[in-house]
Design a protein around this motif. Structure first.
Motif: not given
Lengths: 160, 121
Positions: A14-18, A144-147
């Motif tokens: 969860e902490d990783m960047p996309l 992550k993308m929607t965020q």
């Protein structure tokens, strides 16, 4: 290894960047693909061993002295006569061949097929595990993308 | 960004790439050794299960040549020994290379930071 503590794994995911997550996704896809190929190969090997066994089993007294076609190459056959129904020569691997009685050879192929089956099962289990983690990863990417999109929209709204 | 720094970054990156390449070949090598080990182990097991009067052949080109049984068995054992020592060697190399790679990547990261710091000024 993927068998790390699942709790620490989810947190770090969860902490990783996309971009890194996408890289991980590609890695997962590759791994699952490789494992699937290995699985098919195992199944093929198993089929080969079963076929060998059925061939060995056809070496019965009924078939003694019968004419058979012996393949010299894939497309060239010569007639021959089955003159020995007691023993066969079995490929043991690395170029070595061992003479075995027909019964022993059948047992040998049974053991081989079982061994390969065990491996295939292990591979299948690993594939299932990987697919579960893969689905989890996809969910995180989606989230992550929607965020990110929402953040962008908010920023746009704020700058107006 | 100074010319010397850029040159240094370039050489360091090249060295890193070279290391990664060697690492990959080592891993492939290791996998091959592993499958060889497994195959030879199976043959070894077969030799141990074999009946005393069984004949052993070796495939040489298109023909099967009869082999001395004990000779074949010791041959496989020797091969196993060799493969195991090779695996140990490759494992050791992989380990040291991984450590070197880690060091190198930290170095490169620092260098990049330095360069960025200067270019921002």
């Amino acid at each position: 290894m993927a068998t790390a503590n699942p709790k620490t794994q989810t947190i770090s995911l969860e902490d990783m960047p996309l971009p890194q997550l996408h890289k991980l996704k590609a890695q997962f896809e590759e791994e699952i693909g490789e494992l699937t190929t290995a699985f098919t190969q195992m199944k093929q090997a198993q089929a080969t061993f079963r076929e060998c066994k059925s061939c060995v089993e056809s070496m019965t007294a009924d078939n003694m002295d019968k004419t058979i076609m012996v393949p010299l190459t894939n497309s060239l056959y010569v007639p021959g006569k089955l003159s020995n129904i007691d023993s066969v020569v079995v490929d043991a691997g690395t170029g070595y061949y061992i003479e075995k009685s027909v019964g022993d050879a059948a047992q040998y192929y049974d053991a081989k097929a079982e061994f390969v089956q065990g491996n295939a099962k292990k591979i299948q289990e690993t594939i299932e595990q990987k697919q579960t983690s893969f689905r989890g990863l996809l969910e995180i990417i989606q989230f992550k993308m929607t965020q990110q999109q929402r953040q962008q929209q908010q920023q746009q709204a704020a700058s107006k | 960004m100074s010319e010397a720094q850029r040159k240094r970054l370039e050489t360091e990156t090249m060295a890193m790439q070279k290391m990664q390449k060697e690492y990959q070949t080592l891993v492939i090598n290791r996998q091959q050794l592993d499958s060889q080990l497994q195959e030879n182990e199976l043959v070894d097991k077969e030799f141990k299960l074999m009946k005393d009067d069984a004949r052993v052949y070796k495939l040489t080109g298109p023909v099967l040549l009869p082999q001395d049984k004990t000779e074949a068995a010791t041959n496989v054992e020797k091969r196993l020994e060799f493969i195991r020592s090779e695996i140990k060697r490759v494992d050791g190399r992989i380990e040291t290379l991984a450590k070197e790679q880690e060091k190198k990547s930290v170095e490169i990261f620092k260098l990049q930071m330095d360069i960025q710091g200067i270019s921002k000024q």
